[in-house]
Scaffold this active site. Structure first.
Site, mmCIF file in Angstrom:
data_model
loop_
_atom_site.group_PDB
_atom_site.id
_atom_site.type_symbol
_atom_site.label_atom_id
_atom_site.label_comp_id
_atom_site.label_asym_id
_atom_site.label_seq_id
_atom_site.Cartn_x
_atom_site.Cartn_y
_atom_site.Cartn_z
ATOM 1 N N ASN A 210 0.854 -1.199 0.000
ATOM 2 C CA ASN A 210 0.000 0.000 0.000
ATOM 3 C C ASN A 210 0.885 1.243 0.000
ATOM 4 O O ASN A 210 2.112 1.137 -0.020
ATOM 5 C CB ASN A 210 -0.962 -0.037 1.191
ATOM 6 C CG ASN A 210 -0.201 -0.153 2.509
ATOM 7 O OD1 ASN A 210 0.700 0.628 2.794
ATOM 8 N ND2 ASN A 210 -0.542 -1.170 3.290
ATOM 9 N N ASP A 279 -3.720 -6.429 4.744
ATOM 10 C CA ASP A 279 -4.720 -7.274 5.401
ATOM 11 C C ASP A 279 -4.743 -8.721 4.921
ATOM 12 O O ASP A 279 -5.109 -9.614 5.668
ATOM 13 C CB ASP A 279 -6.113 -6.667 5.216
ATOM 14 C CG ASP A 279 -6.206 -5.345 5.958
ATOM 15 O OD1 ASP A 279 -5.829 -5.327 7.136
ATOM 16 O OD2 ASP A 279 -6.611 -4.341 5.348
ATOM 17 N N ILE A 307 -1.892 -7.826 14.375
ATOM 18 C CA ILE A 307 -0.807 -7.640 15.350
ATOM 19 C C ILE A 307 -1.308 -6.861 16.567
ATOM 20 O O ILE A 307 -1.048 -7.214 17.716
ATOM 21 C CB ILE A 307 0.375 -6.892 14.690
ATOM 22 C CG1 ILE A 307 0.818 -7.631 13.422
ATOM 23 C CG2 ILE A 307 1.529 -6.717 15.671
ATOM 24 C CD1 ILE A 307 1.779 -6.856 12.540
ATOM 25 N N LYS A 341 -10.914 -3.978 18.969
ATOM 26 C CA LYS A 341 -9.521 -4.400 19.157
ATOM 27 C C LYS A 341 -9.045 -4.199 20.598
ATOM 28 O O LYS A 341 -7.835 -4.289 20.865
ATOM 29 C CB LYS A 341 -8.619 -3.640 18.182
ATOM 30 C CG LYS A 341 -8.988 -3.888 16.709
ATOM 31 C CD LYS A 341 -7.889 -3.514 15.742
ATOM 32 C CE LYS A 341 -8.320 -3.798 14.315
ATOM 33 N NZ LYS A 341 -7.205 -4.033 13.396
#
Ligand code: C5P
Length: 402
Positions: A210, A279, A307, A341
């Site tokens: 990216n 991803d 992660i 998360k």
């Protein structure tokens, strides 16, 4: 890392079997940039010779109080003034008792009375001697006077006993001396920052990646060092110089980044996940270059490890900061990610607007945490990083005092 650059450390060595390890402490302090002078008590010279320290430090070793020659060189008052900090390691029970009672019956105790600088002691003795009420009383008194007591650690002792009394390892002691000089809102904390993109190989010449430049993460690593933290920067493939004082680990793929972060995560007080981790990664990497004969091709991808979630769910005491780059519904998506998360904070930025973001020298962030938020307006990334680090430090300390 040169955490003791230009610092003058007086290393006091007293009589105990751990005295041989003081040579290693001297080396550790030197490696970190310090100039070290050594003062030994007469008992210490029975365990290790002054010559060892002289050879390592390149400077005379001081052993005598009432010695005309030593006093005409650098006497006890000058030695006390010379030092930026004094570390006594090992500190024996006898030395601790003499120091606590204010005696000045050898060079080391005399210059400790004369110094106005920070004094750090690393006790080392048999566990019963350490537990003895007299030793405990002396240590408490010294602590109440502002002396920093480092350790002792637990384990097998030279005498065969097992318990508390072992001197801490040289590297830990040298780091503790360096911590003392660190000021700032993250002083002495361990921070991991990950930064940049990852690169997922398809075959030997092609990859998925990216547009992340890594600039925000590198600026954050720099700002954390400036705030007094020990920083490990896990960097994907980027063309950026390592900020000074940062330990850098270079990685390419998401799996490599995950392994590098997880290897350091158990010691991290703070994790700032600024990396744009790819991803999905190809299930298989073709051994040879894929030929473009067919008009269509299919690539089977598998999700990369998350992660950030792995760190935040492994140990809730690690303060975890995530990033969210969004093209729409910024606040809604960022807050959902904060929850999903298990994060302490999330920094969100718009993609495709002129406020900054990917591959840009400027950035603007909307920062969210449970019951709070703050805007960081568009400015150069190093300045955004400093503002974000100040916010992280404030929330980190609030979390750890409530
Ligand atoms: O899920 P999403 O990619 O939108 O979340 C972004 C945050 O999660 C960033 O902080 C990013 O570094 C982290 N992340 C991660 N591992 C992944 C994907 C994202 O740590 N595989």
């Amino acid at each position: 890392m040169n955490r003791l650059q230009n610092k003058k450390i007086l290393l006091g060595v007293t009589g105990g079997i751990a005295a041989y390890k003081a040579a290693e402490i001297l080396r550790e302090c030197q490696t970190m940039g310090a100039e070290v002078r050594v003062v030994m008590t007469p008992a210490a010279t029975e365990f290790i010779t002054p010559l060892t320290f002289q050879a390592l430090s390149g400077l005379p070793v001081h052993t005598q109080l009432l010695d005309a020659e030593e006093e005409s060189g650098m006497g006890h008052i000058n030695l006390a003034r010379w030092a930026d900090a004094v570390l006594v390691a090992p500190a024996s029970a006898d030395f601790i008792a003499r120091f606590a009672s204010g005696m000045a019956n050898d060079l080391l105790t005399t210059l400790l009375l004369a110094t106005e600088k920070k004094v750090l002691l690393a006790p080392a003795m048999n566990r019963a001697m350490f537990d003895d009420p007299n030793t405990q009383k002396n240590i408490k008194q010294l602590e109440s006077q502002g002396v920093i007591i480092l350790g002792p650690g637990e384990g097998v002792q030279a005498c065969g006993d097992v318990g508390q009394g072992r001197m801490l390892e040289p590297e830990i002691l040298a780091q503790a001396v360096a911590d003392h000089f660190q000021t700032g809102e993250l002083a002495g904390l361990n921070v991991i920052v990950n930064a940049g993109p990852t690169r997922e190989a398809i075959d030997p010449v092609r990859y998925i990646s990216n547009h992340s430049s890594g600039k925000m993460g590198f600026a954050l690593a720099q700002a954390c060092v400036e705030a007094g933290a020990h920083v490990t920067l896990v960097a994907g493939p980027v063309q950026l110089e390592t900020p000074s004082g940062v330990e850098r680990i270079d990685v390419i793929s998401a799996n490599e980044m995950s392994a590098a972060v997880m290897s350091k995560a158990s010691k991290a007080d703070i994790f700032i996940a600024s990396a744009a981790v790819v991803d999905y990664t190809p299930v298989e990497i073709a051994a040879n270059k894929i030929k473009k004969n067919a008009t269509e091709m299919q690539l089977i991808l598998i999700k990369t490890p998350d992660i950030l979630t792995a760190v935040s769910t492994q140990d809730s005491s690690t303060f975890c900061v995530g990033f969210a780059a969004e093209t729409d519904n910024l606040e809604k998506y960022a807050k959902a990610k904060l929850e999903r998360k298990s994060l302490d904070m999330i920094a969100a930025n718009w993609i495709g607007r002129d406020t900054g973001g990917f591959n840009n020298d400027y950035n603007a962030l909307s920062v969210f945490w449970k019951n709070g938020e703050q805007e960081i307006h568009s400015m150069p990334k190093p300045e955004v990083a400093r503002e974000l680090v100040t916010l992280i430090a404030k929330r980190y300390h609030e979390k750890n005092t409530t």
